[in-house]
Design a protein around this motif. Structure first.
Motif, PDB file in Angstrom:
ATOM      1  N   GLY A  70      -5.283  -4.207  -3.873  1.00  0.00           N
ATOM      2  CA  GLY A  70      -4.415  -3.324  -3.100  1.00  0.00           C
ATOM      3  C   GLY A  70      -3.125  -3.047  -3.829  1.00  0.00           C
ATOM      4  O   GLY A  70      -3.036  -3.149  -5.053  1.00  0.00           O
ATOM      5  N   ASN A  71      -2.106  -2.719  -3.055  1.00  0.00           N
ATOM      6  CA  ASN A  71      -0.806  -2.370  -3.619  1.00  0.00           C
ATOM      7  C   ASN A  71       0.298  -3.062  -2.821  1.00  0.00           C
ATOM      8  O   ASN A  71       0.293  -3.029  -1.584  1.00  0.00           O
ATOM      9  CB  ASN A  71      -0.601  -0.859  -3.602  1.00  0.00           C
ATOM     10  CG  ASN A  71       0.721  -0.439  -4.212  1.00  0.00           C
ATOM     11  OD1 ASN A  71       1.730  -0.326  -3.532  1.00  0.00           O
ATOM     12  ND2 ASN A  71       0.719  -0.228  -5.532  1.00  0.00           N
ATOM     13  N   LEU A  72       1.229  -3.667  -3.533  1.00  0.00           N
ATOM     14  CA  LEU A  72       2.376  -4.337  -2.909  1.00  0.00           C
ATOM     15  C   LEU A  72       3.589  -3.431  -2.986  1.00  0.00           C
ATOM     16  O   LEU A  72       3.976  -2.985  -4.068  1.00  0.00           O
ATOM     17  CB  LEU A  72       2.672  -5.662  -3.619  1.00  0.00           C
ATOM     18  CG  LEU A  72       1.555  -6.705  -3.578  1.00  0.00           C
ATOM     19  CD1 LEU A  72       1.885  -7.871  -4.508  1.00  0.00           C
ATOM     20  CD2 LEU A  72       1.337  -7.205  -2.157  1.00  0.00           C
ATOM     21  N   SER A  73       4.180  -3.150  -1.834  1.00  0.00           N
ATOM     22  CA  SER A  73       5.357  -2.290  -1.767  1.00  0.00           C
ATOM     23  C   SER A  73       6.507  -3.057  -1.121  1.00  0.00           C
ATOM     24  O   SER A  73       6.305  -3.779  -0.136  1.00  0.00           O
ATOM     25  CB  SER A  73       5.053  -1.026  -0.945  1.00  0.00           C
ATOM     26  OG  SER A  73       6.230  -0.282  -0.730  1.00  0.00           O
ATOM     27  N   LEU A  74       7.684  -2.886  -1.666  1.00  0.00           N
ATOM     28  CA  LEU A  74       8.874  -3.528  -1.095  1.00  0.00           C
ATOM     29  C   LEU A  74       9.582  -2.619  -0.097  1.00  0.00           C
ATOM     30  O   LEU A  74      10.591  -3.005   0.491  1.00  0.00           O
ATOM     31  CB  LEU A  74       9.844  -3.914  -2.221  1.00  0.00           C
ATOM     32  CG  LEU A  74       9.300  -4.893  -3.260  1.00  0.00           C
ATOM     33  CD1 LEU A  74      10.344  -5.158  -4.338  1.00  0.00           C
ATOM     34  CD2 LEU A  74       8.876  -6.198  -2.612  1.00  0.00           C
ATOM     35  N   ASP A  75       9.051  -1.424   0.103  1.00  0.00           N
ATOM     36  CA  ASP A  75       9.676  -0.464   1.009  1.00  0.00           C
ATOM     37  C   ASP A  75       9.228  -0.691   2.455  1.00  0.00           C
ATOM     38  O   ASP A  75       8.199  -1.308   2.718  1.00  0.00           O
ATOM     39  CB  ASP A  75       9.321   0.961   0.591  1.00  0.00           C
ATOM     40  CG  ASP A  75       9.848   1.294  -0.804  1.00  0.00           C
ATOM     41  OD1 ASP A  75      10.925   0.788  -1.153  1.00  0.00           O
ATOM     42  OD2 ASP A  75       9.153   2.035  -1.531  1.00  0.00           O
ATOM     43  N   VAL A  76      10.004  -0.165   3.373  1.00  0.00           N
ATOM     44  CA  VAL A  76       9.716  -0.234   4.801  1.00  0.00           C
ATOM     45  C   VAL A  76       9.721   1.179   5.352  1.00  0.00           C
ATOM     46  O   VAL A  76      10.559   2.004   4.969  1.00  0.00           O
ATOM     47  CB  VAL A  76      10.756  -1.101   5.537  1.00  0.00           C
ATOM     48  CG1 VAL A  76      10.474  -1.141   7.032  1.00  0.00           C
ATOM     49  CG2 VAL A  76      10.795  -2.503   4.961  1.00  0.00           C
ATOM     50  N   SER A 123       2.157  -4.064   6.490  1.00  0.00           N
ATOM     51  CA  SER A 123       2.045  -2.787   7.213  1.00  0.00           C
ATOM     52  C   SER A 123       1.986  -2.989   8.725  1.00  0.00           C
ATOM     53  O   SER A 123       2.289  -2.071   9.492  1.00  0.00           O
ATOM     54  CB  SER A 123       0.801  -2.025   6.743  1.00  0.00           C
ATOM     55  OG  SER A 123      -0.385  -2.759   7.041  1.00  0.00           O
ATOM     56  N   GLU A 124       1.613  -4.187   9.157  1.00  0.00           N
ATOM     57  CA  GLU A 124       1.592  -4.497  10.587  1.00  0.00           C
ATOM     58  C   GLU A 124       3.001  -4.582  11.161  1.00  0.00           C
ATOM     59  O   GLU A 124       3.181  -4.554  12.382  1.00  0.00           O
ATOM     60  CB  GLU A 124       0.857  -5.814  10.824  1.00  0.00           C
ATOM     61  CG  GLU A 124      -0.586  -5.827  10.342  1.00  0.00           C
ATOM     62  CD  GLU A 124      -1.215  -7.210  10.437  1.00  0.00           C
ATOM     63  OE1 GLU A 124      -0.809  -7.983  11.324  1.00  0.00           O
ATOM     64  OE2 GLU A 124      -2.103  -7.512   9.614  1.00  0.00           O
ATOM     65  N   TYR A 125       4.001  -4.695  10.273  1.00  0.00           N
ATOM     66  CA  TYR A 125       5.386  -4.863  10.721  1.00  0.00           C
ATOM     67  C   TYR A 125       6.308  -3.792  10.150  1.00  0.00           C
ATOM     68  O   TYR A 125       7.525  -3.972  10.094  1.00  0.00           O
ATOM     69  CB  TYR A 125       5.896  -6.246  10.300  1.00  0.00           C
ATOM     70  CG  TYR A 125       4.972  -7.353  10.726  1.00  0.00           C
ATOM     71  CD1 TYR A 125       4.976  -7.827  12.031  1.00  0.00           C
ATOM     72  CD2 TYR A 125       4.060  -7.900   9.828  1.00  0.00           C
ATOM     73  CE1 TYR A 125       4.117  -8.839  12.432  1.00  0.00           C
ATOM     74  CE2 TYR A 125       3.196  -8.910  10.214  1.00  0.00           C
ATOM     75  CZ  TYR A 125       3.228  -9.370  11.521  1.00  0.00           C
ATOM     76  OH  TYR A 125       2.362 -10.365  11.911  1.00  0.00           O
ATOM     77  N   GLY A 126       5.736  -2.682   9.717  1.00  0.00           N
ATOM     78  CA  GLY A 126       6.542  -1.586   9.204  1.00  0.00           C
ATOM     79  C   GLY A 126       6.601  -1.490   7.701  1.00  0.00           C
ATOM     80  O   GLY A 126       7.255  -0.593   7.156  1.00  0.00           O
ATOM     81  N   GLY A 127       5.914  -2.398   6.986  1.00  0.00           N
ATOM     82  CA  GLY A 127       5.872  -2.315   5.532  1.00  0.00           C
ATOM     83  C   GLY A 127       4.871  -1.277   5.060  1.00  0.00           C
ATOM     84  O   GLY A 127       4.152  -0.669   5.858  1.00  0.00           O
ATOM     85  N   LEU A 128       4.803  -1.093   3.758  1.00  0.00           N
ATOM     86  CA  LEU A 128       3.949  -0.048   3.192  1.00  0.00           C
ATOM     87  C   LEU A 128       2.903  -0.600   2.228  1.00  0.00           C
ATOM     88  O   LEU A 128       2.290   0.163   1.478  1.00  0.00           O
ATOM     89  CB  LEU A 128       4.812   1.000   2.478  1.00  0.00           C
ATOM     90  CG  LEU A 128       5.815   1.752   3.365  1.00  0.00           C
ATOM     91  CD1 LEU A 128       6.672   2.695   2.532  1.00  0.00           C
ATOM     92  CD2 LEU A 128       5.087   2.521   4.470  1.00  0.00           C
ATOM     93  N   SER A 129       2.678  -1.903   2.227  1.00  0.00           N
ATOM     94  CA  SER A 129       1.648  -2.488   1.368  1.00  0.00           C
ATOM     95  C   SER A 129       0.270  -2.243   1.967  1.00  0.00           C
ATOM     96  O   SER A 129       0.131  -2.008   3.179  1.00  0.00           O
ATOM     97  CB  SER A 129       1.881  -3.991   1.201  1.00  0.00           C
ATOM     98  OG  SER A 129       3.136  -4.249   0.605  1.00  0.00           O
ATOM     99  N   SER A 130      -0.755  -2.296   1.114  1.00  0.00           N
ATOM    100  CA  SER A 130      -2.120  -2.056   1.580  1.00  0.00           C
ATOM    101  C   SER A 130      -3.074  -2.957   0.829  1.00  0.00           C
ATOM    102  O   SER A 130      -2.806  -3.384  -0.301  1.00  0.00           O
ATOM    103  CB  SER A 130      -2.510  -0.590   1.383  1.00  0.00           C
ATOM    104  OG  SER A 130      -2.443  -0.247   0.005  1.00  0.00           O
ATOM    105  N   ALA A 131      -4.227  -3.254   1.456  1.00  0.00           N
ATOM    106  CA  ALA A 131      -5.206  -4.146   0.837  1.00  0.00           C
ATOM    107  C   ALA A 131      -6.614  -3.747   1.239  1.00  0.00           C
ATOM    108  O   ALA A 131      -6.834  -3.118   2.282  1.00  0.00           O
ATOM    109  CB  ALA A 131      -4.934  -5.592   1.234  1.00  0.00           C
ATOM    110  N   SER A 132      -7.585  -4.135   0.400  1.00  0.00           N
ATOM    111  CA  SER A 132      -8.994  -3.922   0.713  1.00  0.00           C
ATOM    112  C   SER A 132      -9.788  -5.124   0.222  1.00  0.00           C
ATOM    113  O   SER A 132      -9.344  -5.873  -0.657  1.00  0.00           O
ATOM    114  CB  SER A 132      -9.516  -2.638   0.055  1.00  0.00           C
ATOM    115  OG  SER A 132      -9.517  -2.769  -1.359  1.00  0.00           O
ATOM    116  N   LEU A 133     -10.978  -5.291   0.785  1.00  0.00           N
ATOM    117  CA  LEU A 133     -11.896  -6.357   0.388  1.00  0.00           C
ATOM    118  C   LEU A 133     -13.286  -5.748   0.308  1.00  0.00           C
ATOM    119  O   LEU A 133     -13.809  -5.241   1.303  1.00  0.00           O
ATOM    120  CB  LEU A 133     -11.865  -7.508   1.401  1.00  0.00           C
ATOM    121  CG  LEU A 133     -12.771  -8.713   1.113  1.00  0.00           C
ATOM    122  CD1 LEU A 133     -12.403  -9.364  -0.211  1.00  0.00           C
ATOM    123  CD2 LEU A 133     -12.687  -9.726   2.249  1.00  0.00           C
TER     124      LEU A 133
END
Length: 227
Positions: free
Chosen positions: A79-85, A52-62
């Motif tokens: 979190g969730n892994l997304s292949l979209d931008v 997400s720092e580079y335009g992706g749509l993945s997210s994470a938490s700790l």
């Protein structure tokens, strides 16, 4: 004469004792705790990153697990892994679908000389995660300012606690996630940090892959002396 011989023998014995190498006194403990994940204070030693720092749509938490019946409360990296931008992103990334957690900068470094493996106690989701160790560059010159990074795969059996033991010899030198073809030695005397990451399209045969949710519980990370 007998007194002289007694003094001479005592001197010889003292000299032998001074120069005898008792290896047990020189070896470190069989294991060394590096990180634990049992409190919010422990989790503050880490920070999250993703595509997400580079335009992706993945997210994470700790976060800390909800402890019940007096059981331990491990950390949960999920979190969730997304292949979209995202549309209109200024970043021209060639791949997305990754998330990670990296330890914050130490006040100095960790000395792991004398150890030959790292162990992680995990309960995962069947995905393959990546364990990374960051060490100070041997050269540490203006021409090579970045730290060295070393990576190894960690398979997490689904829904079962598992202690992954990875010899340091299995960690490969990498550059921005890609293995580099170079003869290098890991600087275990100056470990600067560690990370755990997951990539939707990376792993080994038999492990879960692809876009979607991920979740791994982490109890602790240790260094081991197995020899």
């Amino acid at each position: 004469m007998s007194r002289f011989r007694s003094l001479l023998q005592a001197s010889v014995n003292a000299t032998k004792k001074a120069f005898t190498w008792n290896t047990e006194e020189w070896l470190p403990p069989a294991e060394k705790h590096i990180f634990k994940f049992s409190s919010k204070e422990d989790l503050r030693k880490w920070h999250l990153y993703s595509d997400s720092e580079y335009g992706g749509l993945s997210s994470a938490s700790l976060e800390i697990a909800d402890g019940r019946n007096g059981s331990n409360c491990p950390g949960i990296f999920s979190g969730n892994l997304s292949l979209d931008v995202s549309e209109g992103s200024k970043w021209k990334i060639t791949r997305s679908g990754f998330c990670g957690m990296r330890s914050k900068q130490f006040d100095g470094f960790i000395d792991l000389d004398g150890y030959d493996a790292v162990a992680l106690r995990l309960k995962g989701d069947g995905r393959c995660y990546i364990s990374t160790i960051y060490t100070e560059n041997w050269v540490n010159s203006p021409g090579q300012p970045e730290d060295n990074s070393w990576q190894a795969f960690v398979i997490t059996p689904k829904d079962d606690w598992y202690t992954a033991k990875i010899p340091f010899a299995r960690y490969l030198p990498t550059w921005r996630g890609n293995v580099i073809d170079a003869q290098m030695e890991m600087n275990l005397g100056r470990v600067l940090g560690m990370s755990i990451s997951v990539n939707a399209e990376a792993g080994v045969d038999g492990s879960k892959s692809g876009a979607g949710d991920f979740r791994v519980e982490i109890d602790w990370i240790k260094a081991l002396r197995t020899d």
